[in-house]
Design a protein around this motif. Sequence first.
Motif, mmCIF file in Angstrom:
data_model
loop_
_atom_site.group_PDB
_atom_site.id
_atom_site.type_symbol
_atom_site.label_atom_id
_atom_site.label_comp_id
_atom_site.label_asym_id
_atom_site.label_seq_id
_atom_site.Cartn_x
_atom_site.Cartn_y
_atom_site.Cartn_z
ATOM 1 N N TYR A 90 0.921 -0.843 0.237
ATOM 2 C CA TYR A 90 -0.293 0.196 0.138
ATOM 3 C C TYR A 90 1.091 1.486 -0.278
ATOM 4 O O TYR A 90 1.266 1.549 1.247
ATOM 5 N N GLY A 91 1.049 2.012 -1.256
ATOM 6 C CA GLY A 91 1.702 3.356 -1.270
ATOM 7 C C GLY A 91 3.309 2.648 -1.693
ATOM 8 O O GLY A 91 3.501 1.614 -1.872
ATOM 9 N N SER A 92 4.656 2.541 -0.977
ATOM 10 C CA SER A 92 5.523 2.856 -1.927
ATOM 11 C C SER A 92 6.474 2.783 -0.578
ATOM 12 O O SER A 92 6.805 4.084 -0.073
ATOM 13 N N VAL A 93 7.746 2.271 -0.590
ATOM 14 C CA VAL A 93 8.606 3.318 0.224
ATOM 15 C C VAL A 93 10.194 4.115 0.057
ATOM 16 O O VAL A 93 10.431 3.779 -1.537
ATOM 17 N N THR A 94 10.118 5.118 -0.023
ATOM 18 C CA THR A 94 11.021 6.645 -0.392
ATOM 19 C C THR A 94 11.936 6.325 0.059
ATOM 20 O O THR A 94 11.704 5.894 1.488
ATOM 21 N N THR A 95 12.954 7.358 -0.022
ATOM 22 C CA THR A 95 13.832 8.050 0.324
ATOM 23 C C THR A 95 13.712 8.696 2.006
ATOM 24 O O THR A 95 14.307 8.402 2.506
ATOM 25 N N ALA A 96 12.566 9.184 2.280
ATOM 26 C CA ALA A 96 12.115 10.088 3.460
ATOM 27 C C ALA A 96 12.081 8.738 4.345
ATOM 28 O O ALA A 96 12.428 8.599 5.624
ATOM 29 N N ASN A 97 11.062 7.853 3.833
ATOM 30 C CA ASN A 97 10.803 6.293 4.624
ATOM 31 C C ASN A 97 12.427 5.613 5.309
ATOM 32 O O ASN A 97 12.784 5.165 6.376
ATOM 33 N N ILE A 98 13.023 5.370 4.334
ATOM 34 C CA ILE A 98 14.464 5.244 4.478
ATOM 35 C C ILE A 98 15.604 5.924 4.927
ATOM 36 O O ILE A 98 16.327 5.759 6.459
ATOM 37 N N ALA A 99 15.519 7.431 5.290
ATOM 38 C CA ALA A 99 16.086 8.369 5.728
ATOM 39 C C ALA A 99 15.212 7.781 7.663
ATOM 40 O O ALA A 99 16.287 8.435 8.374
ATOM 41 N N ASP A 100 14.082 7.962 7.781
ATOM 42 C CA ASP A 100 13.520 7.920 8.890
ATOM 43 C C ASP A 100 13.765 6.627 9.321
ATOM 44 O O ASP A 100 14.613 6.479 11.131
ATOM 45 N N ALA A 101 14.390 5.283 9.331
ATOM 46 C CA ALA A 101 14.484 4.322 9.070
ATOM 47 C C ALA A 101 16.383 4.623 9.702
ATOM 48 O O ALA A 101 16.574 3.819 11.386
ATOM 49 N N LEU A 102 16.703 4.897 8.899
ATOM 50 C CA LEU A 102 18.183 5.350 9.460
ATOM 51 C C LEU A 102 18.643 6.274 10.866
ATOM 52 O O LEU A 102 19.565 5.714 11.433
ATOM 53 N N THR A 103 17.789 6.868 10.967
ATOM 54 C CA THR A 103 17.426 8.566 12.072
ATOM 55 C C THR A 103 17.277 7.254 13.553
ATOM 56 O O THR A 103 17.754 6.959 14.459
ATOM 57 N N GLU A 104 16.380 6.477 13.392
ATOM 58 C CA GLU A 104 16.004 5.069 14.170
ATOM 59 C C GLU A 104 17.030 4.661 14.924
ATOM 60 O O GLU A 104 16.887 3.741 15.257
ATOM 61 N N ALA A 105 17.858 4.072 13.796
ATOM 62 C CA ALA A 105 19.195 2.994 13.948
ATOM 63 C C ALA A 105 20.262 4.201 14.820
ATOM 64 O O ALA A 105 21.569 4.006 15.127
#
Length: 179
Positions: A90-105
């Motif tokens: 549903y939707g897609s994974v974008t650069t913003a999602n990846i940046a947020d996941a990196l921030t969480e890490a």
Amino acid sequence: MKLILRADIENLGRLGEIVTVKPGYGRNYLVPQGLAMLATEGNQKVFEQERRKLQEKMDSIRFSAQETADKIKAAPITIEVRVGEGDKLYGSVTTANIADALTEAGIEIDRRKIVLDDPIRSLGVYSIQVRLHPDVQAEIALTVKRHGLDEVEEEPVVEAPVETAEPVEESGQAEETAE
């Protein structure tokens, strides 16, 4: 317009090079940002005096980018997404999602540094490029998996028998009463 570069600029040149650019680009962006100076004899002498300081600054930026690249390589990232039939997102994974996941890490990266040609629209494992510096690139090991896999399987199993069980019991009781 001829300019002396005061920093490494992607697709233009390296620190200390004399380049020719369009007047608007030089006057409106490069010079006000401190990335370049006019290529005159006086400015060349001033630049030679500043060169060591600027080179040390660029080296420290490159070093910090390399440290970030090492952190990225050591930390695989997983993003959980909701999916529909046929494992379509549903939707897609974008650069913003990846940046947020990196921030969480614990890794701060600007989403514009993540190179993604098209948004990710399916489950799987991906290798994503990150341009941290013109000389430093890193790869993210990204896994896109289904969100709440256990919850999704339980809901249809619980709901379906309840709906089908009631009409069967009623019709079964009606037949027994009729006999």
